[in-house]
Design a protein around this motif. Structure first.
Motif, PDB file in Angstrom:
ATOM      1  N   GLN A 108       0.836  -1.212   0.000  1.00  0.00           N
ATOM      2  CA  GLN A 108       0.000   0.000   0.000  1.00  0.00           C
ATOM      3  C   GLN A 108       0.867   1.256   0.000  1.00  0.00           C
ATOM      4  O   GLN A 108       0.527   2.258  -0.620  1.00  0.00           O
ATOM      5  CB  GLN A 108      -0.942  -0.022   1.208  1.00  0.00           C
ATOM      6  CG  GLN A 108      -2.127  -0.947   0.993  1.00  0.00           C
ATOM      7  CD  GLN A 108      -2.948  -1.175   2.240  1.00  0.00           C
ATOM      8  OE1 GLN A 108      -2.454  -0.947   3.347  1.00  0.00           O
ATOM      9  NE2 GLN A 108      -4.169  -1.645   2.088  1.00  0.00           N
TER      10      GLN A 108
ATOM     11  N   HIS B 196       3.507   1.609  -1.530  1.00  0.00           N
ATOM     12  CA  HIS B 196       3.928   1.831  -2.909  1.00  0.00           C
ATOM     13  C   HIS B 196       2.743   2.134  -3.817  1.00  0.00           C
ATOM     14  O   HIS B 196       2.813   1.965  -5.038  1.00  0.00           O
ATOM     15  CB  HIS B 196       4.708   0.612  -3.429  1.00  0.00           C
ATOM     16  CG  HIS B 196       6.040   0.465  -2.760  1.00  0.00           C
ATOM     17  ND1 HIS B 196       6.235  -0.325  -1.649  1.00  0.00           N
ATOM     18  CD2 HIS B 196       7.240   1.033  -3.023  1.00  0.00           C
ATOM     19  CE1 HIS B 196       7.493  -0.235  -1.281  1.00  0.00           C
ATOM     20  NE2 HIS B 196       8.132   0.590  -2.094  1.00  0.00           N
ATOM     21  N   GLY B 197       1.642   2.538  -3.191  1.00  0.00           N
ATOM     22  CA  GLY B 197       0.507   3.024  -3.961  1.00  0.00           C
ATOM     23  C   GLY B 197      -0.422   1.951  -4.495  1.00  0.00           C
ATOM     24  O   GLY B 197      -1.333   2.229  -5.262  1.00  0.00           O
ATOM     25  N   GLN B 198      -0.181   0.702  -4.126  1.00  0.00           N
ATOM     26  CA  GLN B 198      -1.049  -0.355  -4.647  1.00  0.00           C
ATOM     27  C   GLN B 198      -2.275  -0.531  -3.756  1.00  0.00           C
ATOM     28  O   GLN B 198      -2.153  -0.504  -2.537  1.00  0.00           O
ATOM     29  CB  GLN B 198      -0.303  -1.678  -4.691  1.00  0.00           C
ATOM     30  CG  GLN B 198       0.850  -1.690  -5.660  1.00  0.00           C
ATOM     31  CD  GLN B 198       1.390  -3.105  -5.833  1.00  0.00           C
ATOM     32  OE1 GLN B 198       0.652  -4.062  -5.810  1.00  0.00           O
ATOM     33  NE2 GLN B 198       2.690  -3.194  -6.018  1.00  0.00           N
ATOM     34  N   THR B 199      -3.411  -0.680  -4.370  1.00  0.00           N
ATOM     35  CA  THR B 199      -4.588  -1.076  -3.575  1.00  0.00           C
ATOM     36  C   THR B 199      -4.894  -2.516  -3.927  1.00  0.00           C
ATOM     37  O   THR B 199      -4.760  -2.933  -5.080  1.00  0.00           O
ATOM     38  CB  THR B 199      -5.815  -0.203  -3.884  1.00  0.00           C
ATOM     39  OG1 THR B 199      -5.863  -0.010  -5.289  1.00  0.00           O
ATOM     40  CG2 THR B 199      -5.779   1.106  -3.163  1.00  0.00           C
TER      41      THR B 199
END
Lengths: 534, 167
Positions: free
Chosen positions: A462, A464-467
């Motif tokens: 998360q 690293h911007g991942q959902t």
């Protein structure tokens, strides 16, 4: 006073548990049978060709007929080496020879020519540790190709690796505990020291051999060409070098000579502890299957277990109204008086203090202790920290470590966190430690741990911007949970030799009786402890 | 403290002590030698004082069955710890308290319910351990102090039983 069972043996719950636990016991027997007897035909054929007996047949000849044999770590290595090294390639256990209680270590040449794997060494070192702690003479049945070279880094150099075998043999000798080696096959390199460090050894003409390097190694090292018999056979060692004592014409004769040697050993007086004539439990031990719940998260009353293990189901409970999540008290097993500490929930301040006090009583009055583990840990939370749960837990750990009376631990169900330590886990030198098939062991429960590990990973992603979709979260969580479950199972534990073997619950009373009998060969020192944090 | 035996519903207080030849029975200051010897073939011989008769004896827990002269008598030993326990109607045990802090998973009874000893009343969870709280005796439920999902501390009351009626 006899424990009054509160179990309803006709309830649906009892019957469902019964079916489940009987199933686990049947699976255990199948696995044990496989590890003991099932070998590829080519390995058995090879033994026949070499005119050698299978290790189980050797044991049958060695032991007094119709006497019990407490086999240990039958399922060692069952989850290692692709399952190809049953029993870690050897058999260890306590048996009776010529009326003497002895530790037996036997190489199993039907498994990779008896090669020593890292877990083979661990199992042998454990056997010799047991012999030292309980002053048991040792009989070695030697038939090994030597260390398994591809894994030599995991078995050669460290403190508890192969060198420890020979160190332990020397310590046994120094403490006047005799050893007999029967050389039934090759004893090469390190293996040569097993008979050489034994007080007595017997060697079979034609098949037995002792040498530091076999003929191929000699040829490579010096160019010398020599046969096995010329290099280190029975006649060389019993007539010329004096490395071996008794030549034998056959395996049967070698075993008969070894039995005769053991018959010369002094029969030691056992330590006198409080004893009564033995009596069977009042409640049927078969009911244990119905008592242990199918789900490890569900608690049960450990008194019900005690009632099916101890003589007459009689139990003098100590402090019955205090620290009730730990049951303490005195009972007899096969006539021997024991102090029992059994978990009935989480360990609190009071239960920890009660444990420490009860252990001191047992030590003061020479009563061996039995620990029955089903523990999720010491209680967490602000209130409990303020009340000093950590320092009270430390008292319990101080008492268990400082105990001098024999301790025997049974992992009945869960063993999590520091509760494992306080309740005489492996690191606390129990003379014997057994597990039941449903037992689980780990630093915390599988689901908690998997959640922690999965959460860390999910948060990293998360950041690293991942959902993540619920499916992706599950994809991360499931393999972690699966691996954690595998590593906390009884079969993994016994594979790694964190215990001395898995017991069918109904055999527990007999195993404890044999273990207590063995433990009473050694003197008990006066109790002395470190500093109890008050 | 003398041993207490029950025979045909009648209580007998007496002392059976060991001596060199077997046992001696202390009865009203009189000491009577007692022995039960086996002939090795499953038959016993019971000697009380100067009388010696063929007998068969079998022990089942705290009960001894003795067969003499065609009649079987069953003698039950009574544990003094149980015997001298006070069985008053109301007691601390009527309030069932939480053995550890935790959360209520389910409540299986309501006030007025009749429950049998060993029946599950409430299931709680603490430190990943589910504990079924069971009825310590046959009883009627008086009060239920908790509801599913609620948390509680150690020793918090969970269920109160109606006092047991006398007799």
């Amino acid at each position: 006073m006899r424990i009054e069972s509160r179990i309803d043996t006709s309830s649906e719950e009892f019957r469902a548990n019964m079916a489940h636990n009987r199933g686990l016991a049947a699976e255990l027997r199948t696995r044990q049978n496989k590890a003991r007897f099932e070998r590829p035909a080519r390995d058995i054929d090879r033994l026949t060709r070499q005119n050698k007996l299978f290790v189980r047949d050797r044991l049958n000849l060695l032991l007094d007929p119709d006497t019990p044999f407490l086999e240990l770590s039958t399922l060692a290595a069952n989850m290692e080496y692709d399952g190809e090294v049953p029993g870690a390639g050897n058999v260890i256990g306590i048996g009776i020879i010529a009326g003497r209680e002895v530790m037996i270590h036997a190489d199993d040449a039907s498994v990779k020519g008896g090669a020593w794997y890292p877990l083979t060494i661990k199992k042998m070192v454990r056997a010799l540790d047991i012999a030292i702690e309980n002053r048991l003479p040792v009989v070695h049945l030697c038939d090994s190709a030597g260390g398994f070279l591809p894994l030599q880094a995991d078995l050669f150099a460290d403190k508890y690796y192969a060198g420890r075998l020979f160190r332990n043999q020397a310590i046994l000798s120094k403490r006047r505990i005799p050893q007999v080696a029967i050389v039934l096959g090759h004893c090469t390199a390190g293996g040569a020291y097993i008979p050489a460090l034994s007080e007595y050894n017997v060697i079979v003409r034609g098949t037995g051999a002792i040498f530091l390097g076999g003929p191929p190694l000699v040829k490579a090292a010096t160019g010398e060409e020599v046969t096995v018999d010329e290099l280190g056979g029975a006649d060389v060692h019993t007539r010329i070098s004096g490395t071996a004592d008794y030549p034998a014409d056959t395996e049967q004769q070698a075993i008969a000579i070894a039995r005769d040697i053991v018959a010369q050993f002094r029969r030691p007086d056992k330590l006198r502890i409080e004893r009564l004539p033995p009596a069977p439990p009042y409640y049927d031990p078969e009911e244990l299957y119905g008592i242990v719940p199918r789900d490890i998260k569900v608690q049960f009353d450990m008194r019900e277990v005690i009632a099916r293990i101890v003589d007459g189901s009689r139990f003098h409970e100590y402090q019955p109204a205090y620290g009730t999540t730990l049951v303490c008290g005195y009972a007899h097993i096969w006539g021997y008086q024991v102090g029992i500490l059994a978990n009935n929930g989480v360990l609190f301040n009071d239960s920890s203090l009660k444990a420490a006090h009860f252990m001191q009583l047992c030590n003061q009055h020479c009563v061996p202790m039995i620990f029955l583990q089903n523990i999720t840990g010491y209680m967490v939370g602000r209130d409990y920290e303020h009340r000093g749960i950590t320092k009270d837990g430390a008292k319990m750990i101080m008492a268990v470590a400082g105990s001098e009376v024999p301790k025997i631990t049974v992992m009945v169900n869960g063993s999590f966190g520091a509760g494992n330590y306080g309740m005489a886990g492996r690191a606390f030198d129990s003379r014997f430690l057994f597990a039941w098939p449903q037992h689980q062991i780990s630093v915390m429960g599988a689901e908690q741990a998997a959640n922690v590990l999965a959460d860390i990973k999910i948060r990293q992603l998360q950041r690293h911007g991942q959902t993540l979709t619920p499916e992706q979260v599950a994809a991360i969580r499931e393999p972690i949970l699966e691996e954690y479950r595998r590593q906390s199972s009884a079969y993994y534990s016994t594979s790694e030799i964190w215990d001395d073997g898995i017991l069918d619950p109904v055999d527990t009373r007999n195993a404890l009786g044999l273990a207590l009998s063995a433990a009473l060969n050694a003197e008990i020192d006066r109790p002395h402890y470190g500093v109890f944090r008050m | 403290m003398k041993h207490l035996f029950v025979l045909d519903g009648q209580e007998y207080e007496l002392w059976l002590g060991r001596d060199a030849c077997g046992y001696r029975l202390l009865l009203d200051q009189e000491r009577i030698p007692v022995a039960l010897a086996s002939d090795g073939c499953g038959r016993d011989r019971l000697t009380v004082g100067r009388v010696s008769v063929p007998a068969l004896a079998a022990v089942d827990g705290d009960v001894v069955h003795v067969h003499v002269d065609g009649v079987t008598r069953s003698l039950r030993w009574v544990d003094p710890i149980a015997r001298y326990a006070a069985h008053s109607g109301a007691s601390l045990d009527d309030i069932i308290v939480a053995p550890m802090p935790g959360t209520v998973i389910s409540v299986l009874v309501e006030p007025g319910h009749e429950v049998a000893r060993g029946e599950t009343l409430v299931v709680i969870e603490s430190m990943k351990l589910e504990t079924a709280i069971k009825a310590p005796r046959d009883a009627t439920i008086d009060l239920v102090h908790v509801s599913p999902g609620r948390t509680f501390d150690r020793s918090a009351p969970l269920v109160t039983l109606a006092p047991a009626s006398e007799g």
